[in-house]
Design a protein around this motif. Structure first.
Motif, PDB file in Angstrom:
ATOM      1  N   VAL A 164      -1.438   8.776  -3.190  1.00 25.04           N
ATOM      2  CA  VAL A 164      -1.263   9.391  -1.872  1.00 25.04           C
ATOM      3  C   VAL A 164      -1.316   8.388  -0.733  1.00 25.04           C
ATOM      4  O   VAL A 164      -1.090   8.752   0.416  1.00 25.04           O
ATOM      5  N   GLY A 165      -1.624   7.133  -0.984  1.00 18.20           N
ATOM      6  CA  GLY A 165      -1.746   6.212   0.139  1.00 18.20           C
ATOM      7  C   GLY A 165      -1.546   4.775  -0.256  1.00 18.20           C
ATOM      8  O   GLY A 165      -1.596   4.404  -1.431  1.00 18.20           O
ATOM      9  N   GLU A 180       9.046   4.251   7.117  1.00 16.45           N
ATOM     10  CA  GLU A 180       8.532   2.880   7.131  1.00 16.45           C
ATOM     11  C   GLU A 180       9.446   1.994   6.284  1.00 16.45           C
ATOM     12  O   GLU A 180       9.937   2.409   5.239  1.00 16.45           O
ATOM     13  N   SER A 195      -0.258  11.381  -8.430  1.00 18.99           N
ATOM     14  CA  SER A 195      -1.408  11.609  -7.548  1.00 18.99           C
ATOM     15  C   SER A 195      -1.603  10.509  -6.521  1.00 18.99           C
ATOM     16  O   SER A 195      -2.527  10.577  -5.711  1.00 18.99           O
ATOM     17  N   SER A 224      -2.648   1.372   7.051  1.00 15.63           N
ATOM     18  CA  SER A 224      -2.657   2.386   5.991  1.00 15.63           C
ATOM     19  C   SER A 224      -1.454   3.300   6.160  1.00 15.63           C
ATOM     20  O   SER A 224      -1.109   3.693   7.286  1.00 15.63           O
ATOM     21  N   TYR A 225      -0.835   3.641   5.035  1.00 17.42           N
ATOM     22  CA  TYR A 225       0.337   4.504   5.049  1.00 17.42           C
ATOM     23  C   TYR A 225       0.126   5.644   4.051  1.00 17.42           C
ATOM     24  O   TYR A 225      -0.537   5.479   3.020  1.00 17.42           O
ATOM     25  N   THR A 226       0.708   6.783   4.402  1.00 22.09           N
ATOM     26  CA  THR A 226       0.624   7.951   3.532  1.00 22.09           C
ATOM     27  C   THR A 226       1.888   8.042   2.686  1.00 22.09           C
ATOM     28  O   THR A 226       2.999   7.925   3.199  1.00 22.09           O
ATOM     29  N   ALA A 227       1.699   8.228   1.396  1.00 23.14           N
ATOM     30  CA  ALA A 227       2.827   8.370   0.482  1.00 23.14           C
ATOM     31  C   ALA A 227       2.527   9.520  -0.471  1.00 23.14           C
ATOM     32  O   ALA A 227       1.398   9.686  -0.920  1.00 23.14           O
ATOM     33  N   PHE A 228       3.531  10.323  -0.745  1.00 20.28           N
ATOM     34  CA  PHE A 228       3.336  11.422  -1.698  1.00 20.28           C
ATOM     35  C   PHE A 228       4.637  11.688  -2.420  1.00 20.28           C
ATOM     36  O   PHE A 228       5.725  11.507  -1.875  1.00 20.28           O
ATOM     37  N   THR A 286      -2.452   0.747   1.447  1.00 15.31           N
ATOM     38  CA  THR A 286      -3.060  -0.088   2.481  1.00 15.31           C
ATOM     39  C   THR A 286      -2.481  -1.485   2.380  1.00 15.31           C
ATOM     40  O   THR A 286      -2.506  -2.110   1.316  1.00 15.31           O
ATOM     41  N   ILE A 309       7.693   5.710   1.087  1.00 17.77           N
ATOM     42  CA  ILE A 309       6.804   5.844   2.244  1.00 17.77           C
ATOM     43  C   ILE A 309       7.672   6.232   3.427  1.00 17.77           C
ATOM     44  O   ILE A 309       8.535   5.461   3.867  1.00 17.77           O
ATOM     45  N   ASN A 310       7.488   7.417   3.932  1.00 19.40           N
ATOM     46  CA  ASN A 310       8.367   7.971   4.948  1.00 19.40           C
ATOM     47  C   ASN A 310       8.319   7.158   6.242  1.00 19.40           C
ATOM     48  O   ASN A 310       7.252   6.744   6.714  1.00 19.40           O
TER      49      ASN A 310
END
Length: 353
Positions: free
Chosen positions: A283-284, A196, A281, A295-299, A286, A193-194
């Motif tokens: 992508v997030g 963070e 797949s 909520s965090y974005t992860a990819f 919580t 998780i960028n």
């Protein structure tokens, strides 16, 4: 098994639009099987295939006794092997998907099972060719030196080589991308998780725990396939007048071996691509906190490539099932041609005597 019309899967499908529903359906190997059966039936009734079957029957009728019996057991063995690959693959998906609860269980055998089944069947064929199918010639025939490539179809051999390369490359790259926890098995994919200070996501992944059995079974399959093709090619012909018929039979056997091996590799590759796409797949995330949630974005950086592979997986399954059905379809024409040949030879032989 859950009711098809009341299961959560069916309820979810009805809430999707047309393209999403189609994509959801093709996540199930059963749909690929049905589509492949339709395609295989169309190929079998194609006029060119009928002409080929009639030519084989005429050749069988003109062949001296002993040739049909010599090769019929080999066609039955490889045909039953193709049936075994289909049955074992579907049974595994049914049992692991509906009967057993494998949550948290490393089902390492799932992706190696098609390749292992094909290896066992082709290994049995190799034993039959080396014993019952390699009788001494009645009248020796001088022919050029033959190898495992002599009767192998060029397109089929190239396709099998590509399948081996694709499965091996996928397995090795996925293994290198996998991770473990505290020295455990490599069954996780770490997605950072960028910006963070949060532990990375660790979904289950097609790591070394799954890939090493696949690589071992692939090596075994290659060994028995090449050995079976070589043993079938180098054995002597019975008599000079049977050379043409035996060459046709050996080409058919080599084609069936190559198709069966290729289809098993494609089924394993399709399963691996599905697994990788599912893991990539995510992508997030919580995180629940006192008084709210964040909520965090992860990819995953290769997530888009993995998604394309997951979308192509049904096509690989369809191609694999089509090849297997074509091998299975040789059983009936082969037996019919053998009976025709026997009936046609009997009067002629009696007159000659």
């Amino acid at each position: 098994m859950p009711d098809l019309f009341t299961s959560p899967l069916a309820s979810a499908l009805w809430r999707l639009d047309g393209w999403q529903m189609l994509g959801a359906l093709f996540t199930m190997p059963w749909v690929s099987l049905v589509v492949a059966a339709v395609i295989a039936c169309g190929i079998c009734v194609f006029p060119g295939r009928r002409v080929q079957r009639e030519s084989r029957m005429r050749l069988g009728a003109a062949t001296a006794g002993g040739v049909v019996a010599r090769y019929s057991r080999e066609h039955r063995t490889i045909g039953l092997t193709a049936i075994g690959v289909v049955v074992v693959f579907l049974a595994d998906n049914l049992i692991t998907g509906y009967v057993l609860d494998l949550n948290g269980v490393i089902s390492w055998w799932r992706y190696a099972m098609p390749v292992f089944t094909a290896s066992v069947g082709i290994g049995l064929l190799l034993a039959i060719v080396a014993t019952l199918g390699s009788t001494p010639p009645e009248r020796p025939v001088a022919v050029p030196r033959r190898t495992w490539l002599t009767f192998s179809p060029r397109a089929g051999t190239a396709g099998a080589a590509l399948a081996v390369l694709a499965l091996t490359a996928t397995t090795v790259l996925a293994g290198l991308a996998s991770s473990n926890i505290n020295g455990g098995p490599y069954v996780f994919l770490e997605i950072e998780i960028n910006n963070e200070q949060i532990d990375p996501l660790r979904p289950w992944f097609y790591g070394w725990a799954y890939g090493i059995p696949v690589l071992i079974c692939t090596a075994v399959l290659l060994a028995v396939m090449v050995a079976a093709l070589h043993a079938s090619a180098v054995r002597p012909f019975l008599r000079p007048e049977t050379v043409a018929a035996e060459q046709r039979e050996r080409r058919d056997v080599a084609t069936a071996i190559t198709r069966t091996a290729t289809s098993a590799l494609l089924l394993s590759l399709a399963g691996a691509w599905r697994f990788i796409a599912d893991a990539g797949s995510v992508v997030g995330l919580t995180v629940q906190r006192d008084g709210g949630s964040d909520s965090y974005t992860a990819f995953w950086r290769y997530g888009e490539i993995a998604g394309v592979g997951g979308g192509l997986a049904p096509l690989l399954e369809i191609a694999a099932f089509v090849l297997l059905f074509l091998v299975i379809a040789q059983l009936y024409p082969r037996d019919h041609g053998a009976r025709t040949g026997t009936e046609a030879e009997s009067p002629a032989d009696s007159e000659a005597v």
